[in-house]
Design a protein around this motif. Structure first.
Motif, PDB file in Angstrom:
ATOM      1  N   GLU A   1      -3.638  -0.895 -11.075  1.00 30.07           N
ATOM      2  CA  GLU A   1      -3.973   0.360 -11.970  1.00 30.07           C
ATOM      3  C   GLU A   1      -2.906   0.981 -12.086  1.00 30.07           C
ATOM      4  O   GLU A   1      -2.501   1.766 -13.046  1.00 30.07           O
ATOM      5  CB  GLU A   1      -5.005   1.088 -11.066  1.00 30.07           C
ATOM      6  CG  GLU A   1      -6.377   0.298 -10.998  1.00 30.07           C
ATOM      7  CD  GLU A   1      -7.212   1.052 -10.299  1.00 30.07           C
ATOM      8  OE1 GLU A   1      -7.012   2.039  -9.666  1.00 30.07           O
ATOM      9  OE2 GLU A   1      -8.650   0.340  -9.748  1.00 30.07           O
ATOM     10  N   ILE A   2      -1.995   1.225 -10.918  1.00 32.80           N
ATOM     11  CA  ILE A   2      -0.614   2.089 -10.915  1.00 32.80           C
ATOM     12  C   ILE A   2       0.190   1.585 -12.065  1.00 32.80           C
ATOM     13  O   ILE A   2       0.695   2.272 -12.815  1.00 32.80           O
ATOM     14  CB  ILE A   2      -0.209   2.087  -9.524  1.00 32.80           C
ATOM     15  CG1 ILE A   2      -1.239   3.057  -8.361  1.00 32.80           C
ATOM     16  CG2 ILE A   2       1.304   2.589  -9.676  1.00 32.80           C
ATOM     17  CD1 ILE A   2      -0.886   2.906  -7.132  1.00 32.80           C
TER      18      ILE A   2
ATOM     19  N   GLU B   1      -8.436  -4.557  -2.177  1.00 31.59           N
ATOM     20  CA  GLU B   1      -8.196  -3.294  -2.517  1.00 31.59           C
ATOM     21  C   GLU B   1      -6.796  -2.748  -3.089  1.00 31.59           C
ATOM     22  O   GLU B   1      -6.546  -2.102  -3.891  1.00 31.59           O
ATOM     23  CB  GLU B   1      -9.143  -2.250  -1.677  1.00 31.59           C
ATOM     24  CG  GLU B   1      -9.131  -1.247  -2.421  1.00 31.59           C
ATOM     25  CD  GLU B   1     -10.245  -0.210  -1.625  1.00 31.59           C
ATOM     26  OE1 GLU B   1     -10.188   1.062  -1.671  1.00 31.59           O
ATOM     27  OE2 GLU B   1     -11.201  -0.740  -1.094  1.00 31.59           O
ATOM     28  N   VAL B   2      -5.980  -3.139  -2.097  1.00 29.84           N
ATOM     29  CA  VAL B   2      -4.461  -2.781  -2.410  1.00 29.84           C
ATOM     30  C   VAL B   2      -3.886  -3.305  -3.708  1.00 29.84           C
ATOM     31  O   VAL B   2      -3.359  -2.620  -4.480  1.00 29.84           O
ATOM     32  CB  VAL B   2      -3.649  -3.253  -1.275  1.00 29.84           C
ATOM     33  CG1 VAL B   2      -2.194  -2.821  -1.517  1.00 29.84           C
ATOM     34  CG2 VAL B   2      -3.991  -2.162   0.050  1.00 29.84           C
TER      35      VAL B   2
ATOM     36  N   GLN C   1      -2.613   6.538   0.486  1.00 36.79           N
ATOM     37  CA  GLN C   1      -2.531   5.134   0.958  1.00 36.79           C
ATOM     38  C   GLN C   1      -4.044   4.552   0.850  1.00 36.79           C
ATOM     39  O   GLN C   1      -5.063   5.296   1.467  1.00 36.79           O
ATOM     40  CB  GLN C   1      -2.232   4.870   2.142  1.00 36.79           C
ATOM     41  CG  GLN C   1      -0.621   5.095   2.132  1.00 36.79           C
ATOM     42  CD  GLN C   1      -0.302   4.591   3.616  1.00 36.79           C
ATOM     43  OE1 GLN C   1      -0.412   3.375   3.952  1.00 36.79           O
ATOM     44  NE2 GLN C   1       0.717   5.420   4.264  1.00 36.79           N
ATOM     45  N   VAL C   2      -4.436   3.423   0.394  1.00 35.89           N
ATOM     46  CA  VAL C   2      -5.812   2.560   0.743  1.00 35.89           C
ATOM     47  C   VAL C   2      -6.007   2.776   2.239  1.00 35.89           C
ATOM     48  O   VAL C   2      -7.421   3.000   2.431  1.00 35.89           O
ATOM     49  CB  VAL C   2      -5.740   1.386  -0.106  1.00 35.89           C
ATOM     50  CG1 VAL C   2      -7.060   0.611   0.573  1.00 35.89           C
ATOM     51  CG2 VAL C   2      -5.654   1.309  -1.467  1.00 35.89           C
TER      52      VAL C   2
ATOM     53  N   THR D   1      -8.208   5.667   3.284  1.00 38.39           N
ATOM     54  CA  THR D   1      -9.370   5.977   2.364  1.00 38.39           C
ATOM     55  C   THR D   1     -10.472   4.995   2.948  1.00 38.39           C
ATOM     56  O   THR D   1     -10.231   3.938   3.492  1.00 38.39           O
ATOM     57  CB  THR D   1      -9.318   5.978   0.965  1.00 38.39           C
ATOM     58  OG1 THR D   1      -9.103   4.561   0.510  1.00 38.39           O
ATOM     59  CG2 THR D   1      -8.253   6.586   0.503  1.00 38.39           C
TER      60      THR D   1
ATOM     61  N   GLN E   1      -5.700  -4.366  -6.250  1.00 37.59           N
ATOM     62  CA  GLN E   1      -6.408  -3.873  -7.449  1.00 37.59           C
ATOM     63  C   GLN E   1      -5.756  -2.454  -7.679  1.00 37.59           C
ATOM     64  O   GLN E   1      -5.360  -2.002  -9.011  1.00 37.59           O
ATOM     65  CB  GLN E   1      -7.688  -3.736  -7.208  1.00 37.59           C
ATOM     66  CG  GLN E   1      -8.494  -5.142  -7.114  1.00 37.59           C
ATOM     67  CD  GLN E   1      -9.851  -4.929  -6.672  1.00 37.59           C
ATOM     68  OE1 GLN E   1     -10.183  -4.049  -6.146  1.00 37.59           O
ATOM     69  NE2 GLN E   1     -10.839  -5.863  -7.174  1.00 37.59           N
ATOM     70  N   LYS E   2      -5.399  -1.703  -6.611  1.00 38.65           N
ATOM     71  CA  LYS E   2      -4.991  -0.334  -6.771  1.00 38.65           C
ATOM     72  C   LYS E   2      -3.415  -0.478  -7.465  1.00 38.65           C
ATOM     73  O   LYS E   2      -3.222   0.327  -8.358  1.00 38.65           O
ATOM     74  CB  LYS E   2      -4.928   0.333  -5.591  1.00 38.65           C
ATOM     75  CG  LYS E   2      -4.214   1.890  -5.665  1.00 38.65           C
ATOM     76  CD  LYS E   2      -5.410   2.759  -6.445  1.00 38.65           C
ATOM     77  CE  LYS E   2      -5.015   4.179  -6.309  1.00 38.65           C
ATOM     78  NZ  LYS E   2      -6.039   4.984  -7.247  1.00 38.65           N
ATOM     79  N   THR E   3      -2.489  -1.496  -6.949  1.00 38.62           N
ATOM     80  CA  THR E   3      -1.413  -1.465  -7.552  1.00 38.62           C
ATOM     81  C   THR E   3      -1.375  -1.909  -9.002  1.00 38.62           C
ATOM     82  O   THR E   3      -0.545  -1.427  -9.952  1.00 38.62           O
ATOM     83  CB  THR E   3      -0.599  -2.661  -6.841  1.00 38.62           C
ATOM     84  OG1 THR E   3      -0.579  -2.409  -5.538  1.00 38.62           O
ATOM     85  CG2 THR E   3       0.678  -2.979  -7.478  1.00 38.62           C
TER      86      THR E   3
ATOM     87  N   ASN F   1       1.373   3.300  -3.563  1.00 38.32           N
ATOM     88  CA  ASN F   1       0.554   4.537  -3.572  1.00 38.32           C
ATOM     89  C   ASN F   1       1.106   5.673  -3.162  1.00 38.32           C
ATOM     90  O   ASN F   1       0.739   6.728  -3.741  1.00 38.32           O
ATOM     91  CB  ASN F   1      -0.763   4.088  -2.551  1.00 38.32           C
ATOM     92  CG  ASN F   1      -1.652   3.218  -3.254  1.00 38.32           C
ATOM     93  OD1 ASN F   1      -2.121   3.351  -4.312  1.00 38.32           O
ATOM     94  ND2 ASN F   1      -1.844   2.039  -2.641  1.00 38.32           N
TER      95      ASN F   1
ATOM     96  N   ASP G   1       0.765  -1.099   0.034  1.00 42.33           N
ATOM     97  CA  ASP G   1      -0.122   0.126  -0.192  1.00 42.33           C
ATOM     98  C   ASP G   1       0.797   1.186  -0.146  1.00 42.33           C
ATOM     99  O   ASP G   1       0.679   2.105  -0.783  1.00 42.33           O
ATOM    100  CB  ASP G   1      -0.817   0.058   1.114  1.00 42.33           C
ATOM    101  CG  ASP G   1      -2.099   1.093   1.176  1.00 42.33           C
ATOM    102  OD1 ASP G   1      -2.186   2.041   0.569  1.00 42.33           O
ATOM    103  OD2 ASP G   1      -2.620   1.190   1.987  1.00 42.33           O
TER     104      ASP G   1
END
Length: 229
Positions: free
Chosen positions: A156-157, A149-150, A104-105, A108, A152-154, A96, A92
């Motif tokens: 995307e990044i 969620e972390v 950071q996830v 949020t 998935q965010k990675t 992020n 995270d």
């Protein structure tokens, strides 16, 4: 992931290491990362056709096995739930903040409250009392949702990185953001120095892939030690 699949994962990690800094291999590097990363998270987030390393860990894992602390093992005393939380926290903050310079996830959607533990840091240099507290009280379902969620965010990044950005060096101002957020305990300040000498590629090759692989393997060994006895 069986033994041959883990061996293949290691071979692909070496391949990624060899190509990630080559501009001509930018797209191939992103695709290979996404493939490697998908095998370290729940198959739910990437629709993986094969069982992932995380799937293997979570299958038939008892809550008492998740939380058992301390562990009698040659290479760790920490609980499975601590290992899962630790790799997720590091993924995270490094992806992020140090790569994307976003949020950071954890900060949020009220994740800190959902997790039911008040530790904003990476878990490095925790005391035995702190590890026991986390192992006993963290909400396991929330942790797994946070981890998804972390992950998935990675994805995307990394998918949005432009050619040449794997070579970006970690900037001091981003390290300072982590300091301000108490993302690393003072006793573990060496970790910030370590990250401060990395490039985006270096962060991807360790915290976002290799680091997770090592801790999930360790957690699977803990599970086997506990549940097979």
């Amino acid at each position: 992931m069986d033994l041959s699949q883990r061996k293949h994962w290691n071979e692909n990690h070496k391949k990624l290491t060899n190509i990630i800094l080559k501009p001509s291999e930018h797209q191939n590097s992103k695709e290979l990362f996404l493939s490697q990363h998908s095998l370290l998270h729940s198959s739910k987030i990437s629709n993986s056709p094969v069982a992932t390393l995380e799937d293997d860990l979570l299958k038939d894992l008892l809550e008492e096995s998740y939380r058992k602390y301390p562990i009698k093992a040659p290479d760790t005393r920490n609980s499975i739930v601590w290992h899962v939380w630790h790799v997720t926290r590091i993924e995270d903050m490094t992806m992020n903040i140090l790569v994307a310079e976003g949020d950071q996830v954890l900060h949020t959607d009220n994740w800190a409250k959902k997790l039911n533990v008040d530790y904003p840091h990476s878990g490095n240099e925790m005391t035995e009392i702190e590890i026991a507290d986390l192992s006993e009280n963290i909400d396991i379902n929330a942790l797994l949702e946070y981890r998804n969620e972390v992950g998935q965010k990675t994805r995307e990044i990394v998918s949005n990185l432009l050619p040449g950005e794997f070579r970006n060096k970690v900037e001091t101002r981003k390290i300072n953001i982590l300091k301000e957020q108490n993302a690393v305990k003072e006793e573990a300040s060496w970790l910030l120095e370590y990250w401060g000498n990395k490039t985006t590629a270096g962060l991807i090759l360790m915290p976002a892939t290799r680091h997770i692989f090592l801790h999930l393997n360790k957690s699977i060994r803990i599970k086997q030690r506990i549940q097979n006895n």
